[in-house]
Design a protein around this motif. Structure first.
Motif, PDB file in Angstrom:
ATOM      1  N   ARG A   1       0.854  -1.184   0.000  1.00  0.00           N
ATOM      2  CA  ARG A   1       0.000   0.000   0.000  1.00  0.00           C
ATOM      3  C   ARG A   1       0.892   1.236   0.000  1.00  0.00           C
ATOM      4  O   ARG A   1       1.842   1.320   0.786  1.00  0.00           O
ATOM      5  CB  ARG A   1      -0.891   0.033   1.245  1.00  0.00           C
ATOM      6  N   PRO A   2       0.625   2.208  -0.874  1.00  0.00           N
ATOM      7  CA  PRO A   2       1.498   3.381  -0.942  1.00  0.00           C
ATOM      8  C   PRO A   2       1.565   4.144   0.367  1.00  0.00           C
ATOM      9  O   PRO A   2       0.545   4.349   1.034  1.00  0.00           O
ATOM     10  CB  PRO A   2       0.860   4.236  -2.053  1.00  0.00           C
ATOM     11  N   MET A   3       2.790   4.520   0.742  1.00  0.00           N
ATOM     12  CA  MET A   3       3.037   5.314   1.940  1.00  0.00           C
ATOM     13  C   MET A   3       2.449   4.651   3.177  1.00  0.00           C
ATOM     14  O   MET A   3       1.840   5.285   4.021  1.00  0.00           O
ATOM     15  CB  MET A   3       2.459   6.728   1.775  1.00  0.00           C
ATOM     16  N   SER A   4       2.593   3.381   3.287  1.00  0.00           N
ATOM     17  CA  SER A   4       1.939   2.627   4.354  1.00  0.00           C
ATOM     18  C   SER A   4       2.596   2.876   5.705  1.00  0.00           C
ATOM     19  O   SER A   4       3.693   2.402   5.976  1.00  0.00           O
ATOM     20  CB  SER A   4       1.978   1.134   4.041  1.00  0.00           C
ATOM     21  N   GLU A   5       1.904   3.618   6.548  1.00  0.00           N
ATOM     22  CA  GLU A   5       2.380   3.858   7.905  1.00  0.00           C
ATOM     23  C   GLU A   5       2.386   2.566   8.702  1.00  0.00           C
ATOM     24  O   GLU A   5       3.319   2.289   9.458  1.00  0.00           O
ATOM     25  CB  GLU A   5       1.482   4.895   8.577  1.00  0.00           C
ATOM     26  N   GLU A   6       1.349   1.751   8.508  1.00  0.00           N
ATOM     27  CA  GLU A   6       1.269   0.481   9.234  1.00  0.00           C
ATOM     28  C   GLU A   6       2.437  -0.427   8.880  1.00  0.00           C
ATOM     29  O   GLU A   6       2.993  -1.110   9.738  1.00  0.00           O
ATOM     30  CB  GLU A   6      -0.057  -0.221   8.928  1.00  0.00           C
ATOM     31  N   GLY A   7       2.804  -0.423   7.603  1.00  0.00           N
ATOM     32  CA  GLY A   7       3.926  -1.252   7.189  1.00  0.00           C
ATOM     33  C   GLY A   7       5.219  -0.840   7.860  1.00  0.00           C
ATOM     34  O   GLY A   7       6.014  -1.697   8.280  1.00  0.00           O
ATOM     35  N   PHE A   8       5.438   0.458   7.986  1.00  0.00           N
ATOM     36  CA  PHE A   8       6.649   0.952   8.633  1.00  0.00           C
ATOM     37  C   PHE A   8       6.646   0.582  10.111  1.00  0.00           C
ATOM     38  O   PHE A   8       7.646   0.099  10.656  1.00  0.00           O
ATOM     39  CB  PHE A   8       6.745   2.470   8.449  1.00  0.00           C
ATOM     40  N   LYS A   9       5.499   0.789  10.765  1.00  0.00           N
ATOM     41  CA  LYS A   9       5.402   0.453  12.179  1.00  0.00           C
ATOM     42  C   LYS A   9       5.652  -1.031  12.413  1.00  0.00           C
ATOM     43  O   LYS A   9       6.368  -1.420  13.333  1.00  0.00           O
ATOM     44  CB  LYS A   9       4.018   0.856  12.723  1.00  0.00           C
ATOM     45  N   ASN A  10       5.090  -1.849  11.540  1.00  0.00           N
ATOM     46  CA  ASN A  10       5.254  -3.291  11.704  1.00  0.00           C
ATOM     47  C   ASN A  10       6.676  -3.760  11.420  1.00  0.00           C
ATOM     48  O   ASN A  10       7.086  -4.830  11.876  1.00  0.00           O
ATOM     49  CB  ASN A  10       4.269  -4.039  10.804  1.00  0.00           C
ATOM     50  N   SER A  11       7.441  -2.954  10.681  1.00  0.00           N
ATOM     51  CA  SER A  11       8.839  -3.311  10.446  1.00  0.00           C
ATOM     52  C   SER A  11       9.707  -3.023  11.662  1.00  0.00           C
ATOM     53  O   SER A  11      10.809  -3.571  11.793  1.00  0.00           O
ATOM     54  CB  SER A  11       9.389  -2.547   9.238  1.00  0.00           C
ATOM     55  N   LEU A  12       9.219  -2.172  12.567  1.00  0.00           N
ATOM     56  CA  LEU A  12       9.988  -1.805  13.758  1.00  0.00           C
ATOM     57  C   LEU A  12       9.764  -2.767  14.929  1.00  0.00           C
ATOM     58  O   LEU A  12      10.679  -3.026  15.707  1.00  0.00           O
ATOM     59  CB  LEU A  12       9.607  -0.389  14.198  1.00  0.00           C
ATOM     60  N   THR A  13       8.563  -3.294  15.050  1.00  0.00           N
ATOM     61  CA  THR A  13       8.225  -4.071  16.248  1.00  0.00           C
ATOM     62  C   THR A  13       9.023  -5.368  16.432  1.00  0.00           C
ATOM     63  O   THR A  13       9.236  -5.773  17.583  1.00  0.00           O
ATOM     64  CB  THR A  13       6.718  -4.399  16.282  1.00  0.00           C
ATOM     65  N   PRO A  14       9.484  -6.049  15.355  1.00  0.00           N
ATOM     66  CA  PRO A  14      10.251  -7.281  15.603  1.00  0.00           C
ATOM     67  C   PRO A  14      11.500  -7.067  16.445  1.00  0.00           C
ATOM     68  O   PRO A  14      11.980  -8.018  17.076  1.00  0.00           O
ATOM     69  CB  PRO A  14      10.613  -7.747  14.188  1.00  0.00           C
ATOM     70  N   GLN A  15      12.024  -5.840  16.490  1.00  0.00           N
ATOM     71  CA  GLN A  15      13.179  -5.575  17.344  1.00  0.00           C
ATOM     72  C   GLN A  15      12.889  -5.940  18.802  1.00  0.00           C
ATOM     73  O   GLN A  15      13.750  -6.459  19.515  1.00  0.00           O
ATOM     74  CB  GLN A  15      13.548  -4.099  17.293  1.00  0.00           C
ATOM     75  N   ILE A  16      11.660  -5.646  19.236  1.00  0.00           N
ATOM     76  CA  ILE A  16      11.279  -5.916  20.627  1.00  0.00           C
ATOM     77  C   ILE A  16      11.199  -7.416  20.866  1.00  0.00           C
ATOM     78  O   ILE A  16      11.667  -7.923  21.890  1.00  0.00           O
ATOM     79  CB  ILE A  16       9.936  -5.228  20.955  1.00  0.00           C
ATOM     80  N   SER A  17      10.625  -8.147  19.902  1.00  0.00           N
ATOM     81  CA  SER A  17      10.525  -9.605  20.039  1.00  0.00           C
ATOM     82  C   SER A  17      11.905 -10.243  20.120  1.00  0.00           C
ATOM     83  O   SER A  17      12.132 -11.174  20.905  1.00  0.00           O
ATOM     84  CB  SER A  17       9.745 -10.191  18.859  1.00  0.00           C
ATOM     85  N   VAL A  18      12.839  -9.728  19.316  1.00  0.00           N
ATOM     86  CA  VAL A  18      14.199 -10.267  19.321  1.00  0.00           C
ATOM     87  C   VAL A  18      14.889  -9.970  20.652  1.00  0.00           C
ATOM     88  O   VAL A  18      15.550 -10.836  21.240  1.00  0.00           O
ATOM     89  CB  VAL A  18      15.013  -9.705  18.143  1.00  0.00           C
ATOM     90  N   ALA A  19      14.735  -8.736  21.145  1.00  0.00           N
ATOM     91  CA  ALA A  19      15.331  -8.379  22.437  1.00  0.00           C
ATOM     92  C   ALA A  19      14.770  -9.267  23.548  1.00  0.00           C
ATOM     93  O   ALA A  19      15.505  -9.754  24.415  1.00  0.00           O
ATOM     94  CB  ALA A  19      15.072  -6.908  22.750  1.00  0.00           C
ATOM     95  N   LYS A  20      13.468  -9.486  23.530  1.00  0.00           N
ATOM     96  CA  LYS A  20      12.819 -10.349  24.527  1.00  0.00           C
ATOM     97  C   LYS A  20      13.353 -11.773  24.437  1.00  0.00           C
ATOM     98  O   LYS A  20      13.660 -12.416  25.459  1.00  0.00           O
ATOM     99  CB  LYS A  20      11.305 -10.328  24.294  1.00  0.00           C
ATOM    100  N   ALA A  21      13.492 -12.274  23.205  1.00  0.00           N
ATOM    101  CA  ALA A  21      13.997 -13.633  23.014  1.00  0.00           C
ATOM    102  C   ALA A  21      15.442 -13.776  23.461  1.00  0.00           C
ATOM    103  O   ALA A  21      15.889 -14.871  23.815  1.00  0.00           O
ATOM    104  CB  ALA A  21      13.860 -14.040  21.547  1.00  0.00           C
ATOM    105  N   ASN A  22      16.182 -12.670  23.465  1.00  0.00           N
ATOM    106  CA  ASN A  22      17.567 -12.675  23.926  1.00  0.00           C
ATOM    107  C   ASN A  22      17.685 -12.456  25.428  1.00  0.00           C
ATOM    108  O   ASN A  22      18.791 -12.261  25.951  1.00  0.00           O
ATOM    109  CB  ASN A  22      18.379 -11.620  23.176  1.00  0.00           C
ATOM    110  N   GLY A  23      16.547 -12.451  26.114  1.00  0.00           N
ATOM    111  CA  GLY A  23      16.568 -12.403  27.569  1.00  0.00           C
ATOM    112  C   GLY A  23      16.449 -11.028  28.179  1.00  0.00           C
ATOM    113  O   GLY A  23      16.642 -10.870  29.394  1.00  0.00           O
TER     114      GLY A  23
END
Length: 368
Positions: free
Chosen positions: A175-197
């Protein structure tokens, strides 16, 4: 009249289209376009630039079209090679040149596997099951030669994806200029940090906070880039069960959070000077000082005025940090603890609250 924005298709859709074209070629049908359904249910018509036969199969080239979205892979060639296995039902996905490999837990793909997300895998699987007998399997190898360099401009190194970019797409449509897409690209950082303890993590809205966090030797795997979406990232952190967040960033960004602004893009909400002035008045600044603040253009330009009135010594920046933490906790209904550290462009710490000291201490930062 506003021009209608053009949608495009994801790298996952490109790979699925290439899969279909390659299988059709192996069945004797060379095509220059394929039709397939995106996971959203929409019918896509995707051009095929080239098809060639390989030693054991066929390879199709599709040019990624992101539409009017500023997509980093727009215009890149996506190659998909298919080797059919009549002896088994398994569909195996492989990372070719420019496709990364997952090295850390916390993502939707397990460590050691190609960085090909479940959505694209499902689209390719649908194509295979549509075209091949039920008892046939195949090996699918995806390559994006530009991906090695493009990955350096993404969050993949932070997420522990090595060697290239990811094949992404939850629906198949860009979707052009997708704000949701950008936001969803950022959130995996938190999951990775959590998985790393890490139950205590650090939010850095931009490069200033990130560079300072690195210079202070905070754990790199606990650093989370939020861009302007501080509220969204706080909500996701709360949902992930994160214990606490250390907000570390420049005065110009975090002063907005002190005023309860959680989407900090200047075009959406810019009350920096108003917030600075209100807290200055709370600590005794007179009308003339307030007027001076309103005449400047940036928060850095307001700092000498605040210094002139000795407000830093009165705890002005510490108060802003306390309010940013309080408003952040209220935003997620106290599901986690927030501490705030406010800094200058040069990396000087202007102010912080007690929560920041406690969280920083748990992260190994000896705050004074």
């Amino acid at each position: 009249m506003h021009k209608k924005m053009k949608s495009g298709y994801t790298t996952g859709s490109c790979a699925a289209a290439g899969t279909k074209a390659a299988i059709l070629a192996l069945q004797g049908n060379i095509v220059n376009e394929v039709d397939l359904y995106a996971l959203s249910g929409e019918l896509l018509h995707i051009p095929i630039k080239n098809i060639e036969f390989t030693e054991h199969g066929a390879k199709a080239e599709v040019i990624k079209d992101g539409g009017d979205d500023p997509d980093i892979t727009h215009g890149s060639s996506v190659f998909t090679e298919v080797v059919i296995n009549p002896q088994g039902e398994m569909i195996n996905f492989h990372a070719g040149l420019g496709i990364g490999t997952v090295t850390q837990p916390g993502l939707s793909v397990a460590p050691g596997q190609p960085a090909i997300n479940p959505g694209p895998c499902k689209m390719m699987t649908n194509v295979v099951r549509e075209l091949l007998p039920k008892n046939y399997g195949c090996d699918i190898t995806i390559s994006i030669p530009k991906g090695v360099e493009l990955a350096k401009k993404t969050l993949n190194p932070i997420l522990g994806i090595e060697g290239g970019i990811s094949i992404i797409g939850t629906t198949g449509i860009v979707r052009p200029m997708s704000e949701e897409g950008f936001k969803n690209s950022l959130t995996p950082q938190i999951s990775v940090a959590k998985a790393n303890g890490f139950d205590d993590i650090v939010f850095v809205p931009g490069k200033i906070g990130e560079n300072i966090a690195k210079s202070l030797e905070l754990p790199q795997k606990a650093l989370i880039q939020t861009s302007n979406f501080i509220g969204h990232m706080l909500e996701f952190a709360a949902d992930e069960g994160i214990k606490s967040v250390l907000l570390l960033g420049h005065l110009g960004k975090l002063v907005k959070v002190s005023g309860g602004i959680f989407y900090t893009h200047s075009k959406i909400a810019d009350a920096r000077l108003e917030i600075l002035a209100s807290y200055a008045a709370l600590l005794g600044m007179d009308k003339e000082g307030i007027e001076e603040i309103f005449k400047v253009k940036t928060t850095e330009a307001a700092m000498p005025i605040i210094e002139k009135y000795n407000l830093k010594q009165k705890g002005y920046y510490d108060l802003l940090a306390q309010r940013a933490s309080l408003r952040s906790q209220q935003h997620v209904f106290n599901a986690l603890t927030v501490g705030t550290v406010i800094v200058t462009l040069k990396g000087e710490i202007l102010g912080m609250d007690d929560n920041a000291r406690q969280i920083g201490g748990r992260l190994g930062w000896n705050l004074k």
